[in-house]
Scaffold this active site. Structure first.
Site, PDB file in Angstrom:
ATOM      1  N   ASN A   9      -0.869   2.477   6.278  1.00  0.00           N
ATOM      2  CA  ASN A   9      -0.457   1.625   5.161  1.00  0.00           C
ATOM      3  C   ASN A   9       0.921   2.088   4.712  1.00  0.00           C
ATOM      4  O   ASN A   9       1.054   3.154   4.105  1.00  0.00           O
ATOM      5  CB  ASN A   9      -1.483   1.769   4.018  1.00  0.00           C
ATOM      6  N   LYS A  11       2.822   0.848   2.547  1.00  0.00           N
ATOM      7  CA  LYS A  11       3.095   0.574   1.119  1.00  0.00           C
ATOM      8  C   LYS A  11       4.490  -0.055   0.976  1.00  0.00           C
ATOM      9  O   LYS A  11       4.902  -0.799   1.845  1.00  0.00           O
ATOM     10  CB  LYS A  11       2.899   1.854   0.293  1.00  0.00           C
ATOM     11  N   HIS A  97      -6.798  -2.353  -2.508  1.00  0.00           N
ATOM     12  CA  HIS A  97      -6.248  -0.995  -2.452  1.00  0.00           C
ATOM     13  C   HIS A  97      -6.152  -0.432  -3.870  1.00  0.00           C
ATOM     14  O   HIS A  97      -5.893  -1.167  -4.819  1.00  0.00           O
ATOM     15  CB  HIS A  97      -4.862  -0.999  -1.795  1.00  0.00           C
ATOM     16  N   GLU A  99      -3.978   1.096  -5.464  1.00  0.00           N
ATOM     17  CA  GLU A  99      -2.748   0.803  -6.225  1.00  0.00           C
ATOM     18  C   GLU A  99      -2.759  -0.615  -6.770  1.00  0.00           C
ATOM     19  O   GLU A  99      -2.204  -0.887  -7.829  1.00  0.00           O
ATOM     20  CB  GLU A  99      -1.524   1.082  -5.332  1.00  0.00           C
ATOM     21  N   GLU A 169     -11.179   5.639  -0.333  1.00  0.00           N
ATOM     22  CA  GLU A 169      -9.964   6.360  -0.701  1.00  0.00           C
ATOM     23  C   GLU A 169     -10.109   6.885  -2.132  1.00  0.00           C
ATOM     24  O   GLU A 169      -9.835   6.152  -3.092  1.00  0.00           O
ATOM     25  CB  GLU A 169      -8.745   5.433  -0.621  1.00  0.00           C
ATOM     26  N   GLY A 175      -1.717  10.328  -2.016  1.00  0.00           N
ATOM     27  CA  GLY A 175      -0.328  10.722  -2.262  1.00  0.00           C
ATOM     28  C   GLY A 175      -0.189  12.011  -3.043  1.00  0.00           C
ATOM     29  O   GLY A 175       0.891  12.344  -3.519  1.00  0.00           O
ATOM     30  N   SER A 215      -4.181  11.464   1.588  1.00  0.00           N
ATOM     31  CA  SER A 215      -3.487  12.661   2.094  1.00  0.00           C
ATOM     32  C   SER A 215      -3.969  13.089   3.484  1.00  0.00           C
ATOM     33  O   SER A 215      -4.111  14.280   3.761  1.00  0.00           O
ATOM     34  CB  SER A 215      -3.596  13.815   1.096  1.00  0.00           C
TER      35      SER A 215
HETATM   36  P1  13P Z   1      -1.571   8.897   1.378  1.00  0.00           P
HETATM   37  O1  13P Z   1      -1.971   9.121   2.823  1.00  0.00           O
HETATM   38  O2  13P Z   1      -0.070   8.893   1.206  1.00  0.00           O
HETATM   39  O3  13P Z   1      -2.290   9.816   0.457  1.00  0.00           O
HETATM   40  O4  13P Z   1      -2.032   7.404   0.995  1.00  0.00           O
HETATM   41  C1  13P Z   1      -3.325   7.011   1.272  1.00  0.00           C
HETATM   42  C2  13P Z   1      -3.438   5.550   1.059  1.00  0.00           C
HETATM   43  O5  13P Z   1      -3.391   5.065  -0.063  1.00  0.00           O
HETATM   44  C3  13P Z   1      -3.584   4.691   2.247  1.00  0.00           C
HETATM   45  O6  13P Z   1      -3.920   3.388   1.884  1.00  0.00           O
END
Ligand code: 13P
Length: 253
Positions: A9, A11, A97, A99, A169, A175, A215
């Site tokens: 992803n 983002k 997701h 976010e 997740e 992150g 992560s």
């Molecule tokens: P990270 O791998 O940067 O922690 O992000 C995970 C994520 O949100 C994948 O959709």
């Protein structure tokens, strides 16, 4: 036997040139493993979907959108339908997701509409679920994940659910560099699989892929994926570097 699945992803990262370079790097580097032993997908920003889809078209790397709207067409300024995504070569769409839930305020009801519309439009949704740190600390992980899965899949028949991948997740691991331990992740994955068995049947539960995200890096991916109910990973930051993403794909083989 569930085939491992590694999805990146991206983002809101990359630009028109670097998105294509990254996509080519993934396609070229995963020739041996992608398709045969592991399913691989990249999810670039909407504006680069078409050029990324072209860049990976002669490989078995698939393309996914980071979101999808539930209406088919009309006056929905800024939104993108499943049919539009399908037409330009998308296979998958992330739905719900964290976010989008926590930064953009998406509800379980909206996420459910998106999952349903994605399937109706011929896309394979990746339903993202997971608890906040405060929810974990107050012992509410099971309750939150159960709600995300149950409401996210509401109204879908077992046959339709076979199109869905679930991605667990934990928000506190996204992150942050804080990864759930393999045992912590496995515990929630097992819970999700049991829930799928309760909502549908054992066959559906055993066939559904459940990814872990938060992560994930080349050095922790193999241990996470060695857990019984972890069928792959949804990768954020480490999917932006060809070498790291290929390392994670290798760990899935
Ligand atoms: P990270 O791998 O940067 O922690 O992000 C995970 C994520 O949100 C994948 O959709």
């Amino acid at each position: 036997m569930r085939k491992p699945f590694v999805a990146g992803n991206w983002k809101m990262n990359t630009d028109s040139q670097s998105s294509v370079t990254l996509a080519r790097g993934v396609a070229e580097g995963s020739v041996e493993s992608a398709g045969r032993n592991v399913d691989v997908a990249v999810c670039p920003p909407f504006v680069y979907l078409q050029s990324v889809a072209r860049a990976v078209s002669s490989s078995s790397v698939a393309v996914g959108a980071q979101d999808v709207y539930f209406e088919k067409k009309g006056a929905f300024t800024g939104e993108v339908s499943a049919a539009m995504l399908k037409e330009i070569g998308c296979t998958y769409a992330l739905c719900g997701h964290s976010e989008r839930r926590h930064v953009l305020g998406e509800t379980d009801e909206l996420v459910n509409k998106k999952v349903t519309a994605a399937i109706a439009g011929g896309l394979l949704p990746i339903l993202c679920v997971g608890e906040l740190q405060s929810q974990r600390e107050s012992g509410r992980t099971e309750e939150v994940v159960t709600r995300h899965v149950t409401k996210g899949l509401a109204g879908l028949s077992g046959a339709k659910v076979s199109a869905v991948t679930v991605a667990y997740e934990p928000v506190w691991a996204i992150g942050t560099g804080l990864t759930a331990t393999p045992a912590q992740a496995q515990e929630v994955h097992a819970l999700i699989r049991k829930l799928l068995g309760d909502l549908y049947d054992n066959e559906t539960a055993e066939a559904t892929r459940i990814l872990y995200g938060g992560s994930v890096k080349p050095d922790n991916a193999a241990e996470l994926m060695s857990q019984r109910d972890i069928d792959g990973v949804l990768v954020g930051g480490a999917s932006l570097k060809v070498e790291d993403f290929l390392g994670i794909i290798q760990a899935a083989v």
